[in-house]
Motif scaffolding. Sequence first.
Motif, PDB file in Angstrom:
ATOM      1  N   TYR A   1       0.866  -1.194   0.000  1.00  0.00           N
ATOM      2  CA  TYR A   1       0.000   0.000   0.000  1.00  0.00           C
ATOM      3  C   TYR A   1       0.894   1.233   0.000  1.00  0.00           C
ATOM      4  O   TYR A   1       1.871   1.313   0.756  1.00  0.00           O
TER       5      TYR A   1
ATOM      6  N   ARG B   1       0.984   5.682  -1.830  1.00  0.00           N
ATOM      7  CA  ARG B   1       0.230   6.659  -2.641  1.00  0.00           C
ATOM      8  C   ARG B   1       0.524   6.509  -4.127  1.00  0.00           C
ATOM      9  O   ARG B   1      -0.330   6.771  -4.964  1.00  0.00           O
TER      10      ARG B   1
ATOM     11  N   LYS C   1       0.847   5.513  -7.826  1.00  0.00           N
ATOM     12  CA  LYS C   1       0.044   4.613  -8.664  1.00  0.00           C
ATOM     13  C   LYS C   1       1.014   3.698  -9.411  1.00  0.00           C
ATOM     14  O   LYS C   1       1.980   4.172 -10.001  1.00  0.00           O
TER      15      LYS C   1
ATOM     16  N   GLN D   1      -2.141  -1.937  -3.735  1.00  0.00           N
ATOM     17  CA  GLN D   1      -3.288  -1.031  -3.716  1.00  0.00           C
ATOM     18  C   GLN D   1      -2.775   0.375  -3.417  1.00  0.00           C
ATOM     19  O   GLN D   1      -2.055   0.558  -2.439  1.00  0.00           O
ATOM     20  N   ASP D   2      -3.144   1.352  -4.257  1.00  0.00           N
ATOM     21  CA  ASP D   2      -2.676   2.702  -3.928  1.00  0.00           C
ATOM     22  C   ASP D   2      -3.716   3.438  -3.099  1.00  0.00           C
ATOM     23  O   ASP D   2      -4.912   3.112  -3.141  1.00  0.00           O
ATOM     24  N   GLY D   3      -3.245   4.399  -2.340  1.00  0.00           N
ATOM     25  CA  GLY D   3      -4.155   5.182  -1.504  1.00  0.00           C
ATOM     26  C   GLY D   3      -3.373   6.194  -0.691  1.00  0.00           C
ATOM     27  O   GLY D   3      -2.160   6.058  -0.518  1.00  0.00           O
ATOM     28  N   GLN D   4      -4.098   7.214  -0.208  1.00  0.00           N
ATOM     29  CA  GLN D   4      -3.481   8.245   0.644  1.00  0.00           C
ATOM     30  C   GLN D   4      -3.339   7.684   2.064  1.00  0.00           C
ATOM     31  O   GLN D   4      -3.964   6.690   2.410  1.00  0.00           O
TER      32      GLN D   4
ATOM     33  N   ARG E   1      -6.805   9.088   4.266  1.00  0.00           N
ATOM     34  CA  ARG E   1      -8.149   9.149   3.671  1.00  0.00           C
ATOM     35  C   ARG E   1      -8.889   7.848   3.970  1.00  0.00           C
ATOM     36  O   ARG E   1      -8.489   6.763   3.511  1.00  0.00           O
TER      37      ARG E   1
ATOM     38  N   ASP F   1      -9.816   5.389   1.223  1.00  0.00           N
ATOM     39  CA  ASP F   1      -8.726   4.543   0.695  1.00  0.00           C
ATOM     40  C   ASP F   1      -8.454   3.351   1.617  1.00  0.00           C
ATOM     41  O   ASP F   1      -8.164   2.250   1.161  1.00  0.00           O
TER      42      ASP F   1
ATOM     43  N   ASN G   1     -11.087   0.827   1.045  1.00  0.00           N
ATOM     44  CA  ASN G   1     -10.753  -0.001  -0.129  1.00  0.00           C
ATOM     45  C   ASN G   1      -9.749  -1.089   0.254  1.00  0.00           C
ATOM     46  O   ASN G   1      -9.855  -2.223  -0.188  1.00  0.00           O
TER      47      ASN G   1
END
Length: 522
Positions: A55, A57, A59, A94-97, A100, A103, A106
Amino acid sequence: MSTPAPKAAQGDAKHLYTIVVLGASGDLAKKKTFPALFGLFKNQYLNRKTHIIGYARTKMDRATFEGHITKYIKLKTNEDKAALPKFLELCSYQDGQYDRDADFQNLEKRMVEVEKSSGATARLFYMALPPSVFIPVATSLKKNNYKKGVVIRLIVEKPFGMDLESSRQLAKELGALFSEDEIYRIDHYLGKEMVKNLMILRFANVIFGSVWNRHSIDNVQITFKEKIGTEGRGGYFDEFGIIRDVMQNHLLQILTLIAMESPVSLQAEDVRDEKVKVLRFIPPIAKEDVLLGQYTKSADGKEPGYLDDKTVPAGSKTPTYAAATLYIHNERWSGVPFVLKCGKALDQQKTEIRIQFRDIPGNLFSNLARNEIVIRVQPNEAVYVKMMNKEPGLGMKTIISDLDLSYSSRFNDSVIPEAYESLILDSLNEDHSNFVRDDELDAAWKIFTPILKTIDRREIDPVPYAYGSRGPAGVTDFVAKHGYKRSEQEYVWPQHSEASKEAKGQDQKGEKEQKKDLKTDH
Ligand SMILES: NC(=O)C1=CN([C@@H]2O[C@H](COP(=O)(O)OP(=O)(O)OC[C@H]3O[C@@H](n4cnc5c(N)ncnc54)[C@H](OP(=O)(O)O)[C@@H]3O)[C@@H](O)[C@H]2O)C=CC1
Ligand SMILES: O=C1O[C@H](COP(=O)(O)O)[C@@H](O)[C@H](O)[C@H]1O
């Protein structure tokens, strides 16, 4: 290198885990975390159903992610080559902040999905992240991915704060989210083979017990040398400096294991109780017991100086080299200097512990060198004892010799596990003994915070030293002032093993370094 698992231990952790590596796009994840997870997988320490989710940020498509996490995986055998695709089947990204909720929800969906297929009931979150995002990430995890009845483990990377106050603040904030049982503060030196060997050397050998004190030992030197400079990590490094990066954690952990009393048992809390106790006997480091350095261009001008790194602020006084002497005010160690030295961009790479004994009383013989026990942490793991012997032949001339336990010759068939493999496995097995406890951290920061504040106020100027040199001028005098006595006789540590010859053969430059390495050297 990793070691094959004994049959009974294969994939045998108490719970079946899902592992999430946060910061999976980063340097640590690619260099250490994923190679260690692969090492555990191929040797069947990781259950074959353990899913690993990266994981971050950034992409990344599947191919980029696979390229990133496999870049540092070494495939030495056909078994390794066969294991890699199977390992990759278990990995996803999996990308995410980091702050957040959507995210992290997810991520939760992805975890639930893999857990349906694997049946995992436990979750290990590995924070391969800069400290600035530890708390936002821990908060997001607690809110979105913490389930009642699911075993949760959180591995946190160093640095744990900048000083006593920030470390306490971090501990408070993390402690409000996760219990001490759930937190694993990693110091990867505690996973190194020779560091793990220290308790056995000390407490499983009667010959050392009676001399392990101020009556026999004159001084202890713990040395960390790296050939590389900050190389791309200048931004991070400049904020922390070499003391926070290496000395306050890795070298202090080694000191603790050398100096602590025998624990009641090998249970994590018994071991950590003893470690905290010895740290509490150490007063803050005095200004006059510190020497700092900062590297400049190499003598041939080919290697850049620290200030040439574009990520380092102009005029920075951050030390890239430090030597500091610590004293332990207890009955065993009173008056014995423990000299810790560490530096980047030096002449060689090595970490070693050198325990130097007192002079022999009387004058029966001349030209005597002191006994030393040297524990070579890396590279070329070894324990050797420097001792006086009769030079063979007629006469009674003394010569320095050694009892040499070089791993490459004595344990020829064994492979040494990577520190991160060993520690990730410990966390899966819920063994905290090689992780840092909160009060241990507190005691460590108490020793270092005053001197760090003095340095941060720029009250000690770092002495310049050339990239690739032995460190700042004054190191030899510094160690001599704190008790270390060089022998007049030249001594060479013979490394007999084919392995070390091979290693030398592979790298001609390395060979020159190796030869220097054989001499007693700072
Ligand atoms: N690298 C090493 O050899 C070692 C590292 N450590 C420790 O491990 C941890 C991770 O180190 P390392 O991998 O080198 O660090 P990185 O700088 O590579 O950071 C890891 C990831 O975190 C994200 N990130 C970086 N900077 C920030 C920021 N300012 N704010 C939010 N996210 C950020 C990036 O991912 P994205 O942008 O994709 O979100 C990056 O890929 C640190 O605590 C470090 O001290 C410990 C021992 C050795
Ligand atoms: O924690 C760190 O350790 C590495 C050295 O680790 P090693 O296992 O290669 O000895 C050091 O380079 C880095 O600056 C520091 O953050």
